[in-house]
Write a protein that holds these residues in place. Structure first.
Motif, mmCIF file in Angstrom:
data_model
loop_
_atom_site.group_PDB
_atom_site.id
_atom_site.type_symbol
_atom_site.label_atom_id
_atom_site.label_comp_id
_atom_site.label_asym_id
_atom_site.label_seq_id
_atom_site.Cartn_x
_atom_site.Cartn_y
_atom_site.Cartn_z
ATOM 1 N N ALA A 105 -5.238 4.429 -10.630
ATOM 2 C CA ALA A 105 -5.062 3.075 -10.114
ATOM 3 C C ALA A 105 -6.116 2.141 -10.678
ATOM 4 O O ALA A 105 -7.277 2.526 -10.843
ATOM 5 N N ALA B 25 1.871 6.313 -7.195
ATOM 6 C CA ALA B 25 0.779 7.109 -7.757
ATOM 7 C C ALA B 25 1.014 8.596 -7.513
ATOM 8 O O ALA B 25 0.752 9.430 -8.390
ATOM 9 N N GLU B 26 1.508 8.941 -6.328
ATOM 10 C CA GLU B 26 1.780 10.347 -6.025
ATOM 11 C C GLU B 26 2.840 10.920 -6.955
ATOM 12 O O GLU B 26 2.844 12.123 -7.236
ATOM 13 N N LEU C 171 -8.024 0.580 -1.724
ATOM 14 C CA LEU C 171 -6.787 1.326 -1.952
ATOM 15 C C LEU C 171 -6.892 2.147 -3.235
ATOM 16 O O LEU C 171 -6.487 3.318 -3.276
ATOM 17 N N GLY D 85 -4.640 10.374 -8.115
ATOM 18 C CA GLY D 85 -3.796 9.409 -8.805
ATOM 19 C C GLY D 85 -4.587 8.480 -9.706
ATOM 20 O O GLY D 85 -5.813 8.549 -9.788
ATOM 21 N N ARG E 181 -8.811 5.301 -2.708
ATOM 22 C CA ARG E 181 -8.046 6.330 -1.988
ATOM 23 C C ARG E 181 -7.042 7.012 -2.916
ATOM 24 O O ARG E 181 -6.850 8.233 -2.854
ATOM 25 N N ILE E 182 -6.411 6.223 -3.766
ATOM 26 C CA ILE E 182 -5.435 6.790 -4.703
ATOM 27 C C ILE E 182 -6.127 7.726 -5.687
ATOM 28 O O ILE E 182 -5.644 8.834 -5.961
ATOM 29 N N THR F 3 0.828 -1.206 0.000
ATOM 30 C CA THR F 3 0.000 0.000 0.000
ATOM 31 C C THR F 3 0.861 1.255 0.000
ATOM 32 O O THR F 3 0.594 2.216 -0.746
ATOM 33 N N ALA F 4 1.906 1.254 0.834
ATOM 34 C CA ALA F 4 2.793 2.422 0.907
ATOM 35 C C ALA F 4 3.494 2.663 -0.418
ATOM 36 O O ALA F 4 3.613 3.805 -0.880
ATOM 37 N N THR G 163 0.961 3.777 -3.205
ATOM 38 C CA THR G 163 0.561 5.166 -2.969
ATOM 39 C C THR G 163 1.656 6.137 -3.397
ATOM 40 O O THR G 163 1.384 7.160 -4.043
ATOM 41 N N ALA H 46 -7.127 11.021 -4.263
ATOM 42 C CA ALA H 46 -5.983 11.924 -4.098
ATOM 43 C C ALA H 46 -5.453 12.421 -5.431
ATOM 44 O O ALA H 46 -4.435 13.118 -5.487
ATOM 45 N N GLY I 32 8.174 3.800 0.705
ATOM 46 C CA GLY I 32 7.498 4.239 -0.510
ATOM 47 C C GLY I 32 8.280 5.304 -1.253
ATOM 48 O O GLY I 32 8.425 5.254 -2.481
#
Length: 251
Positions: free
Chosen positions: A57, A27-28, A46, A55, A49-50, A20-21, A24, A53, A223
């Motif tokens: 996914a 994607a950031e 997940l 991103g 959430r991406i 996950t880290a 993320t 933000a 990450g």
């Protein structure tokens, strides 16, 4: 411009804490992340959430120990613009806390067999598509270290040594095709220990106590480093291990 703009990254075991880290962070930094794992619901959470933000996914239920499933998924990602990054972070099923003399053969060999099988399958699947582009990054996680006296870790270190041998061979064979292969090593990440894990406090103290900085690596640290190593700014790095241990591991 972000580090991984325009890159396609497959993260196996993306629903786990480390996965996950990493996903993320990728994607950031602008990558389109393809989240692969066995639990679709957690992957979808997940991915949401991406996307929330900003991103990109996508998710797929993939057993990273299944040859056909791995190959078909890599083919599908390649059809979406290629495979630029592959990072396998699935759990190896290791049993810890049991002395070797009391451990069953099945428990000892499981992490070794699992680690070697899954990494071979995912690295091979990615490399077959990367070769045509003459670029790509295959990341591994763990890295072999010294024997751990304080805690019985079963076959885990044997698995890490096997992966290091694989990483060196992959780097040698794939380097001429422009493909890099790098291992991220940590001295342990306290955040990955589940609540109620036997001896958790003692393990956390041991991890931190061995560092030179007086603190252990965090999931966010892993990450961030993974994103850098996967980027073109680290294009000279291959056949290498990256030490993310706050000085706990001395090369």
């Amino acid at each position: 411009m972000t580090l991984l703009e325009g890159k396609n990254a497959i993260v196996y075991g993306a629903a786990g804490r480390i996965g996950t880290a990493v996903a993320t962070a990728f994607a950031e930094e602008g990558a389109r992340v393809f989240l692969a794992g066995r639990t679709r619901a957690r992957l979808d959470e997940l991915a949401e959430r991406i996307r929330a933000a900003g991103g990109s996914a996508e998710t797929a239920q993939v057993d990273a120990l299944d040859e056909r499933a791995v190959d078909e998924h890599a083919d599908a990602v390649a059809a979406r613009g290629g495979v630029d990054i592959s990072f396998n972070l699935i759990a190896h099923g290791d049993v810890q806390g049991t002395p070797l003399v009391d451990m069953s053969l099945a428990d000892y060999e499981r992490p070794v067999v699992t680690a070697v099988r899954t990494q071979f399958l995912t690295a091979r699947a990615a490399a077959r598509h990367m070769i045509g582009k003459r670029s790509g990054v295959i990341l591994l996680f763990g890295g072999a270290g010294e024997p751990v006296r304080e805690f019985a870790v079963g076959g885990l270190q044997v698995a890490f040594h096997a992966l290091e041998a694989m990483r060196r061979q992959l780097a040698a064979e794939l380097g001429p095709h422009g493909i890099r292969t790098v291992t991220l090593r940590t001295g342990g990440i306290p955040e990955t220990l589940p609540a109620g894990f036997p001896g958790r406090e003692a393990i956390e103290d041991s991890i931190t106590g061995k560092t030179m900085l007086g603190r252990a690596a965090t999931l966010a640290d892993i990450g961030a480093v993974a994103a850098f190593v996967a980027s073109d700014r680290a294009r000279t790095m291959t056949a290498a291990t990256v030490n993310v241990s706050c000085g706990a591991l001395v090369d």
